[in-house]
Write an enzyme that holds these catalytic residues in place. Structure first.
Site, PDB file in Angstrom:
ATOM      1  N   GLY A 186     -12.743  -3.819   0.707  1.00  0.00           N
ATOM      2  CA  GLY A 186     -14.081  -3.383   1.087  1.00  0.00           C
ATOM      3  C   GLY A 186     -14.620  -2.349   0.110  1.00  0.00           C
TER       4      GLY A 186
ATOM      5  N   GLY B  41      -7.145  -6.773   0.601  1.00  0.00           N
ATOM      6  CA  GLY B  41      -5.807  -6.712   1.190  1.00  0.00           C
ATOM      7  C   GLY B  41      -5.161  -8.084   1.287  1.00  0.00           C
TER       8      GLY B  41
ATOM      9  N   ARG C 189       0.830  -1.214   0.000  1.00  0.00           N
ATOM     10  CA  ARG C 189       0.000   0.000   0.000  1.00  0.00           C
ATOM     11  C   ARG C 189       0.862   1.261   0.000  1.00  0.00           C
ATOM     12  NH1 ARG C 189      -5.005  -2.116   3.803  1.00  0.00           N
ATOM     13  NH2 ARG C 189      -6.377  -2.572   2.044  1.00  0.00           N
TER      14      ARG C 189
END
Ligand code: ADP
Ligand code: MG
Length: 396
Positions: free
Chosen positions: A377, A353, A34
């Site tokens: 999500g 993730g 990320r």
């Protein structure tokens, strides 16, 4: 949606909401995907002479300052990856020392604010509380750039309220994610297959509702598969199960039959005596899971079946590992599906993730997939057809 290309940023203070919510083990970052994904926008703004103020959250400190949730390790890694100093004030989000650090930025300089979720206003459901915190964030900068795709489904101060207060644009990451999601919802190339797994069963059942009208095939693995097997009347032993979702699942199976959407369920399961890598385990038929065992992966025949049902697809979305891939004995189903995506030659999108981490951990080349989404999500909610607050805020 405006992008950073539409902004004049030279010499201006730009607040970038990034998604830097990386997994940590004893203070060490175990997967920096990320952070890497956030670099292009930060680098583009720096090279154009902006003073870049990055803000993000880490974990769920629930509105309290908790040192174990400090972004300090992230500040260090971000600095390494940028090859530049990153100003950072441990445990202070928008206080005096944080403001001083921001004021001290030169053109092209970078600061990282401490974990936004140390402040209760960040996640508050109360508009006034959130707004008050958003005011304190907004005064730090002249321009807002939304680039934390993993958080756009949250109506949080840094995601939703700050862009109301400042001229704003989407960063490169959000712009890219939205473009990909459009290809999964508008003018989809068919056959369109969706593979779903993971552990957040009820979170993910919602997306099926919408996909039943969009996808041609839905492959189910991971923890949610046992609710499907149970709904079909099979024993699932000690496996993950959401009893209260059985009716919903039966309804999905019925609607799929009605609309011609193909549900692909595993034919075999790797069942173990305990949730452990060294537990006694073996392959059993999906309709014959022993009552004292729990399913931790789809079996080898299912891996082949899933790959075969992906082979001729033109578009594939995959969210959620097929099994407990963190333990080698239960990683083969996830590996088979990842390979199936690659071999299909389709437009392939990996969301989530843990799914993204699985791809890396199992040694796949990330470039072999068309797109690896940073937001599980968020991408699921987009596919559910919901309005995402963080995207809505960047629209107008
Ligand atoms: P993502 O982050 O990709 O959206 P999730 O967070 O929903 O995925 O789920 C990831 C987790 O699901 C992994 O840690 C994996 O171990 C777990 N998981 C997968 N299959 C099973 C299973 N059969 N039983 C329990 N947990 C599972
Ligand atoms: Mg996850």
């Amino acid at each position: 949606m405006r992008t950073i290309d539409d902004l004049d940023v030279a010499g201006r203070r730009v607040l970038v909401r990034a998604d830097l919510n990386v997994p940590l083990q004893d203070g060490t970052i175990t997967d920096d995907g990320r952070i890497r994904a956030s670099l292009p926008t930060i680098e583009a703004l720096r090279s154009r002479g902006a003073k870049v103020i990055v803000c993000a959250h880490l974990g769920r400190p629930k509105g309290e300052v908790k040192p174990e949730f400090s972004l300090a390790p992230v500040a260090g890694r971000l600095g390494e990856l940028l090859g530049a100093d990153v100003a950072f004030q441990p445990l202070d989000v928008v206080g005096d020392s944080a403001r001083a650090a921001v004021d001290g930025l030169a053109d092209g300089g970078v600061a990282l604010l401490e974990n936004l979720r140390f402040e209760p206003g960040e996640t508050s459901k109360d508009d006034a509380d959130r707004g008050a915190f958003a005011d304190r964030l907004a005064v730090l900068a002249e321009i807002y750039v939304g680039d934390g795709f993993g958080a756009v489904h949250r109506k949080h101060a840094s995601v939703y309220d700050v862009p109301e207060r400042l001229p704003h644009a989407a960063g490169g990451l959000i712009a890219a994610e939205v473009e990909v999601l459009k290809r999964l919802t508008e003018d989809v190339e068919r056959p369109y297959a969706v593979a779903l797994g993971g552990s957040k069963v009820s979170d993910k059942l919602g997306v099926i509702d919408n996909l039943l009208g969009k996808a041609d095939r839905i492959l189910i693995g991971g923890g949610m598969v046992f609710t499907f097997l149970k709904a079909q009347g099979h024993e699932v032993g000690e496996s993950l199960l959401e009893e209260d979702q059985l009716d919903t699942v039966r309804e999905y199976l019925r609607r799929a039959e009605e609309t011609g959407v193909e549900f692909v369920l595993p034919v075999d399961i790797v069942a173990a005596t305990a949730f452990a890598a060294d537990a006694d385990h073996g392959v059993v038929a999906a309709d014959a899971i022993p009552s004292d065992r729990l399913g931790l992966d789809i079996g080898p025949e299912s891996g082949k079946l899933f790959a075969a049902r992906l082979a001729d697809a033109r578009t594939v979305f995959w969210n959620g590992p097929m099994g407990v891939f963190e333990m080698e004995p239960y990683s083969h189903g996830t590996r088979a599906v990842a390979q199936g995506l690659i071999d299909s030659g389709a437009f392939t999108v990996v969301g989530g993730g843990d799914s993204a981490a699985a791809v890396r951990r199992l040694g796949f080349d990330e470039a072999a997939f068309s797109h690896i989404s940073t937001g599980g999500g968020a991408s699921l909610e987009y596919l559910e057809g919901r309005t995402l607050p963080g995207l809505q805020a960047l629209e107008d």
